[in-house]
Design a protein around this motif. Sequence first.
Motif, mmCIF file in Angstrom:
data_model
loop_
_atom_site.group_PDB
_atom_site.id
_atom_site.type_symbol
_atom_site.label_atom_id
_atom_site.label_comp_id
_atom_site.label_asym_id
_atom_site.label_seq_id
_atom_site.Cartn_x
_atom_site.Cartn_y
_atom_site.Cartn_z
ATOM 1 N N ALA A 1 0.809 -1.315 0.012
ATOM 2 C CA ALA A 1 0.043 -0.025 -0.037
ATOM 3 C C ALA A 1 0.977 1.098 0.227
ATOM 4 O O ALA A 1 2.055 1.346 0.569
ATOM 5 N N ALA A 2 0.436 2.055 -0.682
ATOM 6 C CA ALA A 2 1.212 3.421 -0.684
ATOM 7 C C ALA A 2 -0.206 4.602 -0.378
ATOM 8 O O ALA A 2 -1.129 4.737 -1.238
ATOM 9 N N VAL A 3 0.436 5.610 0.372
ATOM 10 C CA VAL A 3 -0.624 6.806 0.466
ATOM 11 C C VAL A 3 0.488 8.017 0.395
ATOM 12 O O VAL A 3 1.520 8.105 0.891
ATOM 13 N N TYR A 4 -0.370 8.948 -0.426
ATOM 14 C CA TYR A 4 0.224 10.269 -0.795
ATOM 15 C C TYR A 4 -0.408 11.386 0.188
ATOM 16 O O TYR A 4 -1.567 11.404 0.010
ATOM 17 N N PHE A 5 0.348 12.030 1.356
ATOM 18 C CA PHE A 5 -0.033 13.041 1.929
ATOM 19 C C PHE A 5 0.581 14.231 1.723
ATOM 20 O O PHE A 5 1.631 14.401 1.058
ATOM 21 N N LYS A 6 -0.332 15.372 1.815
ATOM 22 C CA LYS A 6 0.458 16.801 1.456
ATOM 23 C C LYS A 6 0.048 17.749 2.606
ATOM 24 O O LYS A 6 -1.060 17.876 2.983
ATOM 25 N N LYS A 7 1.140 18.481 3.143
ATOM 26 C CA LYS A 7 0.807 19.578 4.006
ATOM 27 C C LYS A 7 0.431 20.601 3.297
ATOM 28 O O LYS A 7 0.964 21.340 2.186
#
Lengths: 190, 372, 85
Positions: B364-370
């Motif tokens: 699994a991969a999750v892309y987060f952005k601040k």
Amino acid sequence: MPLFTLKNMSKIIKELVIEQGTVLLNGETFFKGESTEIGPFLKSLYKHLELKYGKYFKMDLLSKLGFLGAEILIDGANEIVPETDEVALVFANASSSLNTDANYQESIADIPSPAVFVYTLPNIVIGEISIRHKFYGEHMFFIQTEYNKEELLKYTESLFAETNTKYAIVGWLEVDMNNEYNAQLMLCSK
Amino acid sequence: MIVFGANNIISPLGWTSEENFKNILEGKTGLTIQDDKELSDVAFPVAKIKEIDIQQHLEEYPDVVGYSKLEQLCILSLKQIIANVDVKNPKTGFVFSTTKGNVDLLKEEEPGNDVYLGNTAQSIANYFGFQNTPHVISNACISGLAAIVFAKRMISSGIYDQVVLLGADILSKFIVSGFQSFQSLSAEPCKPYDANRDGLSLGEAVGSIILYKKEGEDNSGEIEVVNGAISNDANHISGPSRTGEGLYRAIQQATRNNARIDVISSHGTATPYNDDMESHAISRSGLSDVPVSGLKGYFGHTLGAAGIIESIISTMALKENVVIATKGIQQQGVVQPITVANENIATSTRELLKLMSGFGGCNAAVYFKKHE
Amino acid sequence: MSELKEELKAKLIEQLNLEDFEVSDIDDNDPLFDDEGLALDSIDALEIIVLLEKEYGIKLDDPKKGKDIMQSVQTLADFIEKNRK
């Protein structure tokens, strides 16, 4: 209480039920085993399908049930081609891998068996089907107290909407601690 | 936009996310050598929550005492984040991620109904009065991250406005002996990506997060869950792909090939094959120069909790503009070029990629952005 | 020795669920981990370690040694002869 209202975005191409020694495909009898007991029944179904897949014999009961179910659904579905991330696998059951967990728990007292331990996760069946057909796609194993088709179809629809998924094998895949089994699977398309 | 809200971690490093984060920045580890015959015939490094700490926290809540250890920890964690959640709202979802739940009960003569993960989730849900039936995800070591992906999709498709996510696993002889039979446990605290790594260390933890749909103009400081993906190696049920195929595909799907990743929070179990596999997937994705931060040296491998607690810590680091050191590495030794952070790095970070892989060939991969 | 090898073949078939094989199908020198031979995998290797301990009382502490020992039924039998208690 129903969790979701279906928008019916997806089409159900085939439906499969495996229970009490019988396989029903789209409501018609596909196979009836001489025994309803899970071990001999799955063996007779494997033979009936004329498969040659040595890895099958290493699988636990849950993986065997899901593997054979997927074989029947995929057979003749020419739109499903191997080496793809367009086929999702979305399953659920109530007993997780408890049937194998209990076997493994017994082996701990002696010498723990790695070949049993690896099957103490419900999603291993997803790995087995993926290896067989080179499916690289989306997949998920849910645990439900009883079969909640809506939850699975709703998630499948979100896969159709948000990912590369075009087809999905979806449904219930249960082998409980008393070796009772039940599969209710669907082949769906976007 | 779907963002992270209130969150909590219970681990040997602390009883709040902040306490865990502070201890991690100071380089502390939850891994200690334990000689506990309930878990293992030989002494081994493990991150175990102290029994005395649990008892102390339970003093405040006598109504939680009757639950199993796993359920107690879950309830104590959720209590920290749930005050402002409308649990009766039909648009509030509850997702529980675990690999083995109360599996330790199997050693009893009569294990009872609590070994069923659905029952465990339902009793936790009932404690708080959730109206909706809980969703339970059990997808091996990616479970926690898979739960975030699931929750994100449920909010995107309008089923829920907010989801309470809970990830938990506790140590048992069942789990410890299984990893021992796989010869996967290191005799020393794990050394992710190190040339001399020889296996993982286990841990126990509970993590909880609220994910919700945020509307309005001002997003400053928010951590957005941009996208996530799950992919299979289609190679082997226990051995990771030698080419990182599944993880590579998950990264491509999650980032949609156009993200500017500043930091990777990796799986980094410190087994020889896992870390090599990740180096393949990361370098194939053109991310060889992005600092890789692995957290197993602090928490051990916490199975169904890992995706949740590691995402919490890594997004806190994103907010603080720090890349957390991969604890345990001395000399990098993986087959493909990657840049493992071996000390805390103060640097401007905005975009984070969280990775997990597990048995069954799952990734699994999750892309987060601040948002600034 | 040849008795041990036949016994070992039967035990491998049973323990590793090699339903497609019979004792007579396996030659002493067939490679265990090659598709040309028994096509075993990493889990089978771990399971052979369990078998060595359970059936012959041999504890293989260093898994790296396993590679040389597990070439074929012949090499396994040689190892057991030398180390069995």
